[in-house]
Design an enzyme around this catalytic site. Structure first.
Site, PDB file in Angstrom:
ATOM      1  N   HIS A   1      16.965  -3.339   6.538  1.00 27.47           N
ATOM      2  CA  HIS A   1      17.263  -4.737   6.875  1.00 27.47           C
ATOM      3  C   HIS A   1      17.009  -5.710   5.735  1.00 27.47           C
ATOM      4  O   HIS A   1      17.024  -6.927   5.971  1.00 27.47           O
ATOM      5  CB  HIS A   1      16.439  -5.186   8.073  1.00 27.47           C
TER       6      HIS A   1
ATOM      7  N   LYS B   1      15.512 -21.115  11.371  1.00 24.30           N
ATOM      8  CA  LYS B   1      15.207 -19.735  10.986  1.00 24.30           C
ATOM      9  C   LYS B   1      13.820 -19.723  10.380  1.00 24.30           C
ATOM     10  O   LYS B   1      13.240 -20.791  10.135  1.00 24.30           O
ATOM     11  CB  LYS B   1      16.238 -19.187  10.001  1.00 24.30           C
ATOM     12  N   ARG B   2      13.279 -18.524  10.122  1.00 22.74           N
ATOM     13  CA  ARG B   2      11.995 -18.466   9.458  1.00 22.74           C
ATOM     14  C   ARG B   2      12.044 -19.236   8.151  1.00 22.74           C
ATOM     15  O   ARG B   2      13.052 -19.249   7.456  1.00 22.74           O
ATOM     16  CB  ARG B   2      11.617 -16.998   9.190  1.00 22.74           C
TER      17      ARG B   2
ATOM     18  N   LYS C   1      15.822 -18.368   1.951  1.00 21.00           N
ATOM     19  CA  LYS C   1      16.723 -19.012   2.922  1.00 21.00           C
ATOM     20  C   LYS C   1      17.033 -20.460   2.534  1.00 21.00           C
ATOM     21  O   LYS C   1      17.913 -21.094   3.089  1.00 21.00           O
ATOM     22  CB  LYS C   1      16.124 -18.963   4.322  1.00 21.00           C
TER      23      LYS C   1
ATOM     24  N   THR D   1      21.833 -13.447  11.922  1.00 23.97           N
ATOM     25  CA  THR D   1      22.468 -13.272  13.228  1.00 23.97           C
ATOM     26  C   THR D   1      22.610 -14.609  13.944  1.00 23.97           C
ATOM     27  O   THR D   1      23.443 -14.753  14.829  1.00 23.97           O
ATOM     28  CB  THR D   1      21.666 -12.293  14.111  1.00 23.97           C
TER      29      THR D   1
ATOM     30  N   LYS E   1      25.589 -16.666  16.386  1.00 26.41           N
ATOM     31  CA  LYS E   1      25.326 -17.376  17.645  1.00 26.41           C
ATOM     32  C   LYS E   1      25.917 -18.783  17.608  1.00 26.41           C
ATOM     33  O   LYS E   1      26.527 -19.240  18.585  1.00 26.41           O
ATOM     34  CB  LYS E   1      23.818 -17.428  17.909  1.00 26.41           C
TER      35      LYS E   1
HETATM   36  C1  NBG Z   1      16.246  -9.279   8.604  1.00 25.63           C
HETATM   37  C2  NBG Z   1      17.223  -9.912   7.642  1.00 25.63           C
HETATM   38  C3  NBG Z   1      18.326 -10.663   8.371  1.00 25.63           C
HETATM   39  C4  NBG Z   1      18.971  -9.736   9.386  1.00 25.63           C
HETATM   40  C5  NBG Z   1      17.909  -9.157  10.294  1.00 25.63           C
HETATM   41  C6  NBG Z   1      18.479  -8.194  11.300  1.00 25.63           C
HETATM   42  C7  NBG Z   1      14.061  -8.286   8.044  1.00 25.63           C
HETATM   43  C8  NBG Z   1      13.345  -7.290   7.216  1.00 25.63           C
HETATM   44  N1  NBG Z   1      15.376  -8.405   7.841  1.00 25.63           N
HETATM   45  O1  NBG Z   1      19.287 -11.102   7.467  1.00 25.63           O
HETATM   46  O2  NBG Z   1      16.550 -10.786   6.778  1.00 25.63           O
HETATM   47  O3  NBG Z   1      19.927 -10.427  10.135  1.00 25.63           O
HETATM   48  O4  NBG Z   1      16.943  -8.466   9.535  1.00 25.63           O
HETATM   49  O5  NBG Z   1      19.170  -7.186  10.665  1.00 25.63           O
HETATM   50  O6  NBG Z   1      13.470  -8.931   8.868  1.00 25.63           O
END
Ligand code: NBG
Length: 867
Positions: free
Chosen positions: A405, A600-601, A606, A711, A715
């Site tokens: 991920h 988002k975080r 980001k 994601t 949405k």
């Molecule tokens: C996160 C990514 C996102 C991705 C999500 C789900 C981790 C390690 N990765 O971009 O930063 O959408 O995983 O795949 O949290």
């Protein structure tokens, strides 16, 4: 180290997992001589007559709720409040879920299909009640029933606290995949941890900085889980591993703790299939140490039980970062060991030879967190099942699948060898043994290439050495995938390049992430869902399960009546958000303005800072205008929400600056009608469900090549919000679907990033020269326009010096893109058309598509319908 050592076990083989006498998820039915099933116990008719059915109508529902008020809660109409009503309604809904859950598990046991298991350290479920009622098709009955009892369903739904057992996208993806698995009737179980405290609650201090408070989500009992106190597994830590012949070993001594199962029902949408999410809680194996107690040392007597219980006490609040804490490694092993043992005993109940394990079991590793499952399965097979080493390895490598991920180096898991050796001596042996065989094979294929051996080794050399979990996950898995096209390409060409050359490219592929349209449209935006159903001329069930059907909306893009309805829904969602903000924060918001959202975080990659600096730039420009000029400006409200990891200093400073900039600009009488900004504290799934349907525009502006997928971008677009973003992650595929003219792209592309970073390091150009507009913004902040500038210097310096995330490179094109957004928003009809087209083309991003890809291409499992 506190440990409970069982003296009887020292030097003896570890006990085998108990042979399963019965499962708690259904018996195997026995048959008589004629082949007819024998009823297992008592009078079949009495059992059948007494078995509860799913609530059919409103009286069924009210009866069930009242029963729970009276019995489970021991209350009456006289003393029940909204919270009590929520609990009773939840218990009534749970009774309905359980009927399907029982049938589903029995069906799986009878049919013994190949099953898939999704191992994830995070499941960010959010609330359950509304989702459960919608999936059961009982929302209307419950709404009416609750009304008759003198309550309001929305207020009751609002009493539920989020199950926030995750950080962000990775955990929410796991939750969407469970929803889709059940909705597609696939035999999939999730395995995770039952953290006592989920992701921390975020508070904002008077000076604007983030404070963290614990999230005691289990404070009121949790109606959505079934404690399985009789499903327990022993998990060992520490001790010593003694090698025997032929690759086997005995692991003994150390600390043993108990994993106790809690089952969470996962209902599919409009199907009986109700899958299971099994979460483990850690418990001391023995309540306390009687010897110490008798010797008068009460504290010592409970020490070991405390140390066992802490294992599942808290979710680590890290997203895309790695912290090398021993307790985190303990969590990972505790969870993978409990899950693997559970999977093994379920497989054994199938009565098949152990060599057929991969024909009945597929295990998906959600990132590297569950990688210890690989050496654990080796240990079970070799040490406990007497399977020869090579055969065991072939079983292992046919069973596991690995999803990566992130390619961010700071997020790739590495564990110090000394720590692992101490905590898991047997697993460390297995990893060393696997490494040797693996590297010998590499040497054979690429003779004399020592750099390659060093890069591919499971062990990173140094003091100390480290175990590289991604390498282990890769060699132990049948397939490896990334989560969006670009990301999967980057996996192949960067972090896994050597492995692609060794294994061949066919082991590596892509499954673009998806989201469940049930929660992320039908549930969070009911008015839009209704309009879509009316317009498409099919049932809601049909388009929610085949999201490509949304394309049918394209026919109506030019219909002014339809446009008007579409726009009215967006407007009322904006008002709903404004109302929420007013009630919770006491702030009034102009709902005629464009709503621009980034949630988002908090993470440097980001680039919330880019957005923030863009707002300041706009503010400074507005200040220079005459009142007449300002009137031509498109009013805008900018929303931020998101948590920063508690130890992430720069991310926390970004929040503080957002809050303080917001204070100044929201109070400025010259500009406040044209620009305002809000930081909404304590971002959660539930808050996202309010924010997303209300957005006109959302921002996904990571440095190219850093956001694996994203994601929330999906949405927003599903709810008709337009996207402003960089050419990164799933933004690219969204643009491919909806067309370039319906998204706003800016910034450098991934291939340029490496060279730009090289230039920044070795040939730096001052920001004043490179990007004067940005320099002016930074100077205003430094000069104290938004409070003491010196506080923010460390943050501003990340841009002035090094600028790893390339804000100086992308700022100008970002500002240009924002002007294009403004221009586009002026033509409201055209904007609405873009919004409709965007929703219409989101079919690809259903998590149903994603989960079916996993099921068909990787796991090789099929739907197993409940009759
Ligand atoms: C996160 C990514 C996102 C991705 C999500 C789900 C981790 C390690 N990765 O971009 O930063 O959408 O995983 O795949 O949290």
């Amino acid at each position: 180290m506190t440990s409970t050592i069982d003296p009887k076990l020292i030097g003896k083989p570890a006990p085998r997992p108990r042979r399963h006498v019965r499962t708690l998820t259904g018996y195997f039915p026995e048959k008589d001589a004629s082949g007819k099933e024998i009823w297992p116990r008592g009078d079949e008719n009495v059992w059948k007559d007494g078995t509860r059915a799913i609530d059919k109508d409103v009286p069924d529902v009210t009866k069930s709720i009242i029963n729970h008020v009276n019995t489970s809660l021991a209350r009456q109409a006289y003393n029940i409040d909204d919270m009590g009503a929520y609990q009773a309604v939840a218990l009534a809904a749970r009774d309905d879920l359980l009927i399907n859950w029982n049938e589903t598990q029995l069906n799986y046991t009878r049919k013994a299909p190949k099953r898939a298991y999704y191992l994830s350290l995070e499941f960010l479920m959010g609330r359950t009640l509304d989702n459960a009622l919608l999936n059961l098709g009982l929302k209307d009955n419950f709404t009416q029933g609750v009304d008759k009892l003198g309550f309001n369903i929305e207020d009751i739904i609002d009493k539920e606290r989020d199950a926030a057992l995750g950080n962000g996208g990775l955990g929410r993806l796991a939750a969407c995949y469970l929803d889709s698995s059940a909705s597609q009737e696939l035999p999939v179980w999730g395995y995770g941890l039952r953290y006592k405290y989920g992701i921390f609650q975020q508070l904002i201090a008077p000076d604007g900085s983030q404070l963290e408070a614990p999230d005691p989500w289990l404070e009121h009992s949790n109606p959505w889980e079934l404690p399985r106190v009789d499903v327990t597994i022993d998990v060992r830590f520490y001790g010593h591993a003694e090698r025997l012949d032929n690759g086997k070993a005995i692991w003994s001594g150390g600390q043993e703790v108990l994993a106790v199962a809690y089952d969470v029902m996962i209902p599919g949408y409009h199907t009986k299939t109700t899958n299971n999410l099994r979460l483990w809680e850690s418990k001391p194996k023995r309540g306390f140490d009687l010897n110490s107690f008798n010797a008068g040392d009460y504290e010592k007597a409970v020490q070991s039980s405390n140390s066992a219980e802490t294992i599942t006490s808290v979710l680590y609040p890290n997203d895309n970062t790695m912290v090398g804490k021993e307790l985190r490694l303990k969590q990972q092993y505790f969870w993978t060991a409990a899950s693997l043992n559970d999977i093994m005993r379920r497989f054994k109940n199938y009565g098949k030879p152990i060599t057929e394990f991969p024909e009945y079991v597929a295990i998906q590793l959600n990132d590297t967190h569950p990688t210890l499952a690989i050496p654990e399965l080796m240990r079970l097979l070799v040490d406990e099942e007497d399977v020869p080493w090579d055969k065991a390895w072939s079983i292992v490598t046919s069973t596991f699948f690995f999803t990566n991920h992130t390619v961010l180096p700071e997020a790739l898991e590495k564990w110090p060898v000394p720590l692992m050796q101490h905590l898991l001596p047997r697993h460390m042996q297995i990893i060393f043994d696997l490494n040797l065989t693996f590297l010998q094979a590499v040497e054979k294929k690429f003779p004399g290439d020592r750099d390659r051996l060093a890069r591919m080794s499971l062990i990173q050399e140094g003091y100390p050495q480290y175990v590289r979990m991604a390498n282990l996950a890769c060699i132990g898995s049948r397939r490896v995938n990334g989560v969006a096209e670009l990301h999967s390409e980057l996996v192949k060409t960067t972090i896994m390049k050597d492995f692609v050359e060794f294994f061949g490219v066919s082991k590596f592929s892509n499954v673009t992430n998806g989201i469940t349209p049930r929660r992320w449209l039908d549930q969070c935006n009911p008015a839009l869902s209704t309009l879509i159903t009316e317009t498409l001329g099919c049932t809601k069930n049909e388009w929610l399960k085949d999201l490509y059907k949304l394309e049918g909306l394209l026919k109506h893009v030019d219909d002014p009546k339809f446009q008007k309805k579409w726009a009215a829904i967006k407007q009322s969602n904006k008002e709903r958000l404004a109302h929420h903000v007013e009630v919770t924060l006491g702030i009034k918001i102009n709902t005629k303005a464009m709503f621009d959202v980034q949630i988002k975080r908090l993470h440097e990659y980001k680039r919330q800072t880019l957005n923030l600096l863009g707002v300041v730039h706009r503010y400074l420009a507005l200040k220079k205008m005459t009142p007449e000029q300002r009137k031509k400006i498109n009013p805008r409200v900018v929303f931020f929400a998101g948590k920063a990891a508690p130890g992430y200093y720069i991310a926390k400073l970004t929040i503080r600056l957002i809050v303080n900039v917001a204070r100044v600009i929201n109070a400025d009488p010259d500009t406040k009608d044209y620009l305002s900004m809000f930081f909404l504290p304590d971002y959660s799934v539930t808050l996202a469900e309010i924010l997303i349907p209300a957005s006109d525009l959302s921002q996904h502006i990571s440095t190219a090549g850093t956001e694996a997928s994203g994601t929330s971008n999906m949405k927003f677009c599903l709810n008709g919000g337009l996207l402003l973003g960089t050419v990164d992650g799933a933004n690219i595929e969204i643009a491919e679907e909806v067309g370039d003219s319906n998204v706003f792209f800016f910034g450098h592309l991934t291939p340029a990033v490496e060279e730009l970073r090289y230039q920044h390091t070795y040939h730096p150009v001052p920001v004043e020269e490179k990007c004067p507009a940005l320099a002016a913004v930074l100077d205003e902040i430094s000069a104290g326009r938004f409070g003491d500038g010196s506080v923010y210097e460390p943050l501003l310096n990340t841009i002035r010096q090094g600028d790893y995330y390339l804000l100086t490179e992308d700022f100008d094109s970002y500002i240009q893109a924002l002007s294009m957004v403004d221009a586009a928003y002026q033509d409201r009809t055209e904007w609405i058309k873009k919004s409709i087209r965007t929703t219409a083309k989101m079919g690809k991003f259903s998590s149903d598509r994603a989960i079916l890809t996993y099921a068909e291409e990787f796991w090789n499992i099929e739907a197993c319908k409940v009759p």
